[in-house]
Design a protein around this motif. Sequence first.
Motif, mmCIF file in Angstrom:
data_model
loop_
_atom_site.group_PDB
_atom_site.id
_atom_site.type_symbol
_atom_site.label_atom_id
_atom_site.label_comp_id
_atom_site.label_asym_id
_atom_site.label_seq_id
_atom_site.Cartn_x
_atom_site.Cartn_y
_atom_site.Cartn_z
ATOM 1 N N ASP A 178 0.906 -1.266 0.510
ATOM 2 C CA ASP A 178 -0.103 0.059 0.137
ATOM 3 C C ASP A 178 1.037 1.419 0.570
ATOM 4 O OD1 ASP A 178 -1.793 1.534 0.333
ATOM 5 O OD2 ASP A 178 -2.835 1.144 2.070
ATOM 6 N N LEU A 179 1.214 1.948 -0.804
ATOM 7 C CA LEU A 179 2.080 2.834 -1.078
ATOM 8 C C LEU A 179 0.896 4.403 -2.081
ATOM 9 C CD1 LEU A 179 4.834 0.848 -3.177
ATOM 10 C CD2 LEU A 179 4.887 1.889 -0.732
ATOM 11 N N ARG A 180 -0.218 4.221 -1.438
ATOM 12 C CA ARG A 180 -1.385 5.578 -1.888
ATOM 13 C C ARG A 180 -0.659 7.012 -1.740
ATOM 14 N NH1 ARG A 180 -6.689 3.216 -0.029
ATOM 15 N NH2 ARG A 180 -5.563 2.355 1.696
ATOM 16 N N PHE A 181 -1.303 7.924 -1.914
ATOM 17 C CA PHE A 181 -0.942 9.265 -1.456
ATOM 18 C C PHE A 181 0.883 9.729 -1.654
ATOM 19 C CE2 PHE A 181 -4.838 6.931 0.772
ATOM 20 C CZ PHE A 181 -5.892 7.574 -0.296
ATOM 21 N N GLY A 182 1.779 9.095 -1.635
ATOM 22 C CA GLY A 182 3.226 9.480 -1.562
ATOM 23 C C GLY A 182 3.326 10.030 -2.348
ATOM 24 N N GLU A 183 4.692 10.977 -2.175
ATOM 25 C CA GLU A 183 5.099 12.261 -2.874
ATOM 26 C C GLU A 183 6.535 11.427 -2.700
ATOM 27 O OE1 GLU A 183 4.359 16.131 -1.583
ATOM 28 O OE2 GLU A 183 2.958 16.040 -1.505
ATOM 29 N N LEU A 184 6.673 11.783 -4.789
ATOM 30 C CA LEU A 184 8.881 10.693 -4.360
ATOM 31 C C LEU A 184 9.229 11.944 -5.733
ATOM 32 C CD1 LEU A 184 7.723 7.417 -6.303
ATOM 33 C CD2 LEU A 184 7.805 7.605 -3.049
ATOM 34 N N THR A 185 10.162 12.246 -4.855
ATOM 35 C CA THR A 185 11.420 13.074 -5.609
ATOM 36 C C THR A 185 12.814 12.851 -6.214
ATOM 37 O OG1 THR A 185 9.634 14.924 -4.388
ATOM 38 C CG2 THR A 185 11.875 16.015 -5.868
ATOM 39 N N ARG A 186 13.171 12.583 -6.756
ATOM 40 C CA ARG A 186 14.461 12.821 -8.048
ATOM 41 C C ARG A 186 14.554 11.091 -6.737
ATOM 42 N NH1 ARG A 186 14.914 17.818 -5.723
ATOM 43 N NH2 ARG A 186 15.800 16.854 -4.084
ATOM 44 N N CYS A 187 13.574 10.369 -6.838
ATOM 45 C CA CYS A 187 13.952 8.977 -6.945
ATOM 46 C C CYS A 187 14.231 7.841 -7.710
ATOM 47 C CB CYS A 187 12.893 8.503 -5.829
ATOM 48 S SG CYS A 187 12.669 9.658 -4.194
ATOM 49 N N THR A 188 15.186 7.120 -7.313
ATOM 50 C CA THR A 188 15.497 5.951 -8.614
ATOM 51 C C THR A 188 15.432 4.873 -8.065
ATOM 52 O OG1 THR A 188 17.179 7.489 -9.463
ATOM 53 C CG2 THR A 188 17.755 5.127 -9.754
ATOM 54 N N PHE A 189 14.038 4.423 -9.292
ATOM 55 C CA PHE A 189 13.937 2.160 -8.796
ATOM 56 C C PHE A 189 14.321 1.785 -9.982
ATOM 57 C CE2 PHE A 189 11.198 5.178 -7.407
ATOM 58 C CZ PHE A 189 10.529 4.665 -5.513
ATOM 59 N N HIS A 190 15.146 0.657 -9.600
ATOM 60 C CA HIS A 190 15.910 -0.292 -10.374
ATOM 61 C C HIS A 190 15.292 -1.119 -10.647
ATOM 62 C CE1 HIS A 190 19.489 -2.214 -13.360
ATOM 63 N NE2 HIS A 190 19.122 -0.830 -13.654
ATOM 64 N N ARG A 191 15.118 -2.574 -11.922
ATOM 65 C CA ARG A 191 14.333 -3.208 -11.456
ATOM 66 C C ARG A 191 13.383 -3.762 -10.581
ATOM 67 N NH1 ARG A 191 19.593 -6.433 -13.780
ATOM 68 N NH2 ARG A 191 20.038 -5.375 -16.072
ATOM 69 N N CYS A 192 12.573 -2.756 -9.850
ATOM 70 C CA CYS A 192 11.831 -3.027 -8.483
ATOM 71 C C CYS A 192 10.676 -3.577 -9.564
ATOM 72 C CB CYS A 192 11.820 -1.770 -7.639
ATOM 73 S SG CYS A 192 13.160 -1.181 -7.372
ATOM 74 N N ARG A 193 10.180 -3.862 -8.981
ATOM 75 C CA ARG A 193 8.250 -4.790 -8.566
ATOM 76 C C ARG A 193 7.109 -4.144 -7.738
ATOM 77 N NH1 ARG A 193 12.419 -7.984 -7.980
ATOM 78 N NH2 ARG A 193 12.076 -8.946 -6.526
ATOM 79 N N PHE A 194 6.720 -3.771 -9.042
ATOM 80 C CA PHE A 194 5.091 -3.259 -7.921
ATOM 81 C C PHE A 194 3.811 -3.534 -8.041
ATOM 82 C CE2 PHE A 194 8.783 -0.032 -8.907
ATOM 83 C CZ PHE A 194 8.067 0.693 -7.486
ATOM 84 N N ASN A 195 4.630 -4.779 -8.749
ATOM 85 C CA ASN A 195 3.187 -6.171 -8.921
ATOM 86 C C ASN A 195 2.018 -5.766 -7.813
ATOM 87 O OD1 ASN A 195 5.663 -7.163 -9.857
ATOM 88 N ND2 ASN A 195 4.718 -8.719 -11.251
ATOM 89 N N GLY A 196 0.756 -5.692 -8.583
ATOM 90 C CA GLY A 196 -0.381 -5.303 -7.702
ATOM 91 C C GLY A 196 -0.564 -4.890 -6.736
ATOM 92 N N ALA A 197 0.222 -3.403 -6.404
ATOM 93 C CA ALA A 197 0.702 -2.814 -5.685
ATOM 94 C C ALA A 197 -0.305 -0.741 -5.687
ATOM 95 C CB ALA A 197 2.283 -1.821 -5.409
ATOM 96 N N SER A 198 -0.952 -0.931 -4.774
ATOM 97 C CA SER A 198 -1.958 0.347 -4.513
ATOM 98 C C SER A 198 -1.091 1.739 -4.474
ATOM 99 C CB SER A 198 -2.977 0.046 -3.206
ATOM 100 O OG SER A 198 -3.091 -0.938 -3.747
#
Length: 201
Positions: free
Chosen positions: A18-38
């Motif tokens: 559950d990652l709803r309502f977040g604020e992401l600034t200048r972040c890096t995600f490499h080969r991450c999995r968000f399958n079915g994530a909120s």
Amino acid sequence: MYQYIDQNYENVDFTHKDLRFGELTRCTFHRCRFNGASLEEITTTACRFVECDFRGAQLNASIHTESAFMNCTFHEANLFVSKFNECKMTGSDFSKAQLDGATLHQGDWSYTNLRQTQLSKQNLRGIRFLEADLSGSNLEKADLRNADLTRAQLSKAKLQGADLRGAVVDGIDFRSIEVKGVRMDAVQAIVFLRSFGAKID
């Protein structure tokens, strides 16, 4: 609500989180999995997602500004009324994704898989769709002025009432497209005629 600034993640599994309502600034995600994530209503600014998996993720009403989603998978993701402002989406796969009501403003959508997506009445001006697969997509009444459609796949796409004036259409096979009601300029008309074998002096 949470805020992540200047964070780096590699091979992290966020499946069904559950990652709803977040604020992401200048972040890096490499080969991450968000399958079915909120991920409803998250905002990303100047973030980079490289080879990430968003299959089945909920991204409704999310807003992305100058972020990059490169070679990511959005298969069956829900992007209803999401917004992408000047984002780089190169190589990403949106097969069976829900894009109804999404807003695409400027940006680079080259080499993306947008087959059978609903993009009717969209303002797609100036977007780069170099070699994008738009086969079977609904682009009726879409504003594609000054877009780069070089070698884009438009087989069986619906273009009734679309505006292509000023768009780059080099390499498009117009023989597989219904162009009734499409607005073109003189340069595009020549490309259209040449695709049917006409010789223009």
